[in-house]
Design an enzyme around this catalytic site. Structure first.
Site, short mmCIF file in Angstrom:
data_model
loop_
_atom_site.label_atom_id
_atom_site.label_comp_id
_atom_site.label_asym_id
_atom_site.label_seq_id
_atom_site.Cartn_x
_atom_site.Cartn_y
_atom_site.Cartn_z
N ASP A 148 -47.28 40.39 -34.28
CA ASP A 148 -48.56 39.60 -34.31
C ASP A 148 -48.92 39.31 -32.75
OD1 ASP A 148 -46.82 37.06 -33.57
OD2 ASP A 148 -45.99 37.69 -35.41
N GLU A 200 -35.21 73.00 -26.92
CA GLU A 200 -35.90 71.89 -27.39
C GLU A 200 -35.69 70.86 -26.19
OE1 GLU A 200 -34.77 71.79 -32.24
OE2 GLU A 200 -33.17 70.97 -30.81
#
Ligand code: DGJ
Length: 754
Positions: A543, A623
């Site tokens: 929020d 990777e």
């Protein structure tokens, strides 16, 4: 009339007009002193639009005594700025209280007002700040005092007008000016009456792992309500809602946003009445809320941040992104590229030692990460969720030498160091609980409910707040800590504090939140260089008020890239991408068991703060090298992603084969377009992604960004020169038959005029 004046008062007509660059907001004081809401929307040059009030007899509606025999004057039929209670307005009230004599009536009438430069601030709660005129920022405040002439209970309505940002904030201070105590049971921070109905409401619902899903529905007769009474703003609904025209789209149509700067219980109501009027109201949830105000006492309601866009939902979001970045988040971090962190939680949970952590930090440098974050499990007897919470002393069995030794070793590797805390909670199996069982929220005579084996500390108590400030600060001062992840992993219930008398138990939910803000102020103000990230079982407390402390918030515990598409899409309606904690994790994903390409995981994490949440030691060399490319790309474009204008190009909910978004630099010179194929089909229509916000007459170099194996593909190495008009009208063609969850990143750069 000067159009750049944010607040004007026309004494003759009794009207107040608030103006921002593209909007106007108007109120009027009537002949009897009631304050009416006249208008909010697209800019108007008019100083008085009170002609819109229907002066008609609404049979059966009440007429206030001062209106005499005028049956057209009714509080229920007129649009109110701050609606009264028990005086003939039967819609949802702005205020509910019990007066000293047991009556419920409140009728606020205009007494006086003040207009001044800059922005008001609120006692004990975060609210938007003005930047003291920096960059020509034009901010003014209007305060209007209303008072009930019988009880002398008054309210001050606060308006902060951010002219250039197109934002108006509202808050309310209630003052008991009478001579007996009152019980305040409801106070809405803002309410707006629309004289005509026909609005859609968009809200963001969900639960743990599935936060901020987007829901759009028509506001039908009665009350459409969202809210939380879980003690926090919560996973289930976000304290942000939109009211818009039914035909409003991303690019077109009117839309109003309402964001509450509050981290506790909240409500947003939209009520469509029989006359076709709609009232929207937002504030603290009235459930189990009752504040005792003795004579002279005040109560401050949290702030609502309102915005209107006449150019669709995309523009509305960009208004919120700019205001949250510029006038809410701590300025120091808004202007900075954030560290690319690697977090220990998903790979190791509670099982680690110094050697494992240092080895992970060392290898994660190969991915390009520059901060190592030690999550849960480093303190007390915390080997599982069952014990140790509350004991903020390092577990020397796992980390001999303490936090400072580990922090130093991490820094010696050339990395920053971050640490996890969950200060608001306690396990019963902890030294803190054994010495202070009374520090928990607990209803007398009842055992409190556990959640994740933990209880809530009673943050309405000063001694608990002081203890937490002291203990957390001591750890932060014990070593070189660059970042804190502040977690909060349950909802609140059993809300009763032994520090307050029975008559004040209705205050505890709110006092908890005030205590939380006090703790955060006490810790962050003494550690302004530490970057704080908020978290609540993922994104359960996302929020505006949290953003005032935490410039980034962990968006969700669900790190599956396709799941993140809807979560981050919903979050983007109010909150800027630079606030969204997003990490690359392993596949199959631990939550959804889904496997998606590393590239897609990386591009989705770039729709956020970007980081890693995996064990680099079990990755292949290839990777790791590929990750290093992603990290490098993110770093090179971090400022564009952090500060640029954001466009939702294709929604994950659309019936399309892809989801897409775009970041454009404020000067319009550079743009990044990202698309993920969310579905597959054979021999299907071609997907064209249409960027937005470009200069239609300019030309742009359009380049696919190739990572890993892409580099061998001709598709990714070709460059095109296309006009803004072609890009926006025709779009960029996505490769046909791209497998599900493949992804594409395009870089657009405007060609300089010769
Ligand atoms: C919930 C958070 O969302 C996770 O990221 C992790 O920090 C755990 N808590 C630790 O308990």
């Amino acid at each position: 009339m000067n159009d750049r004046i944010p607040v004007t008062y026309d004494a003759e007509r009794g009207t107040f007009t608030l103006r921002t660059a593209n909007t106007a907001y108007q109120m009027a004081v009537t002949e009897y002193g009631h304050l009416l809401h006249l208008y909010y929307g697209e800019t108007l040059p008019d100083n008085d639009v009170s002609y819109l009030i229907p002066r008609v007899i609404r049979s059966h509606e009440s007429n206030p005594p001062e209106a005499g025999t005028d049956r057209t004057y009714s509080l229920c039929a007129y649009p109110q700025e701050f609606s009264s209670n028990d005086a003939g307005d039967y819609r949802i009230p702005s205020i509910e209280l019990v007066n000293g004599d047991g009556s419920y009536a409140f009728v606020g009438k205009y007494v006086r007002h003040r207009i001044y430069d800059g922005k008001y601030s609120l006692d004990g709660m975060p609210s938007l700040f003005a930047n003291d005129g920096k960059d020509g920022e034009n901010v003014r405040t209007l305060e209007i005092d209303l008072e009930d002439s019988v009880t002398h209970v008054g309210v001050t309505l606060l308006y902060g007008v951010f002219f250039d940002k197109d934002v108006i904030t509202r808050s309310v201070i209630v003052r008991n000016g009478g001579d007996s105590g009152i019980r305040l049971q409801r106070i809405m921070s803002a309410s707006i009456d629309f004289t005509a109905g026909d609005l859609d409401m968009i809200e963001f619902f969900g639960h743990h792992y599935v936060e901020r899903q987007t829901d759009r529905k028509r506001v039908t007769h009665g009350i459409s309500e969202i809210g939380s009474f879980r003690g926090s703003s919560g996973h289930f609904h976000n304290p942000f809602a939109i009211l818009c025209d039914p035909d409003t789209t991303e690019e077109r149509g009117g839309a109003y946003g309402f964001a509450l700067m509050y981290s506790g219980n909240f409500v947003f109501d939209a009520e469509l009445d029989g006359y076709g009027q709609t009232r929207a109201a937002m504030g603290i949830h009235p459930k189990q809320f009752e504040f005792l105000l003795e004579p002279g006492d005040t109560f401050t309601a949290p702030e609502v941040v309102m915005a209107y866009s006449g150019e669709g939902l995309g523009k509305l979001s960009r208004i919120y992104h700019d205001i949250f970045r510029g006038n809410v988040c701590p300025s120091k971090f808004v202007g900075q590229d954030r560290p690319v962190l690697i977090n220990s939680w998903e790979p190791f949970r509670f099982t680690f030692d110094t050697q494992k952590l240092l080895e992970t930090a060392r290898i994660s440098k190969e991915l390009g990460a520059d901060m190592f974050v030690l999550d849960d499990g480093w303190f007390g007897d915390r080997d599982s969720e069952r014990a140790g919470l509350g004991d903020w002393t390092v577990n020397e069995k796992k980390l001999p030498g303490g936090i400072n030794t580990l922090a130093d070793s991490i820094h010696e590797l050339g990395m920053k160091f971050g640490l996890w805390f969950e200060p608001e909670m306690v396990n019963e199996d902890s030294d803190l609980y054994r010495s202070h069982p009374d520090w928990c929220l607990r209803v007398p005579g009842r055992a409190p409910s556990r959640s994740r084996h933990q209880l809530c500390l009673d943050l309405s108590r000063d001694d608990v707040c002081d203890h937490l400030i002291r203990t957390v600060n001591a750890i932060l001062d014990s070593g070189k800590i660059d970042y804190v992840k502040w977690d909060y992993n349950r909802y609140v219930c059993d809300v009763y504090s032994t520090a307050y008398p029975p008559s004040r138990q209705g205050e505890i939910y709110h006092r908890y939140i005030l205590g939380l803000y006090k703790i955060l102020d006490g810790i962050i103000s003494t550690h302004p260089d530490i970057l704080f990230e908020g978290c609540s079982g993922g994104g359960g407390r996302y929020d505006g008020a949290m953003l005032a402390y935490f410039p980034q918030i962990w968006c969700s515990d669900n790190t599956d890239a396709p799941a993140r598409l809807t979560i981050q899409y919903g979050t983007s309606f109010a909150y800027p991408v630079c606030t969204m904690g997003a990490h690359v994790s392993v596949c199959p994903n631990k939550r959804t068991k889904r496997t998606v390409p590393l590239k897609t995981r990386a591009l989705v994490a770039m729709h956020g703060t970007f980081g890693y949440e995996l064990d680099p030691a079990v990755m292949t060399k290839e990777e790791r090298e590929e990750c290093a490319e992603y990290t490098q790309f993110f770093r090179e474009h971090a400022s564009l992603i952090r500060t640029g204008d954001y466009y939702r190009l294709a929604s994950p909910y659309d019936d399309r084969l892809y989801t897409a978004w775009q970041f454009t630099s404020k000067d319009g010179d550079e743009s990044l377009v990202c698309a993920v194929t969310t579905d597959v089909s054979t021999n299907d229509k071609v997907s064209y992604v249409k960027p937005r916000g470009l200069d239609k007459n300019a030309f742009y170099t359009v380049r696919h960004i190739a990572f890993g194996n892409d580099k061998n593909d001709k598709e990714y190495t070709e460059e095109r020169l296309l006009s803004g008009a072609a890009l926006m009208n025709i779009g960029i063609m996505l490769p046909l038959s791209a497998p599900q969850y493949s992804s594409f990143l395009l870089f657009l750069s405007r060609k300089k005029k010769a």
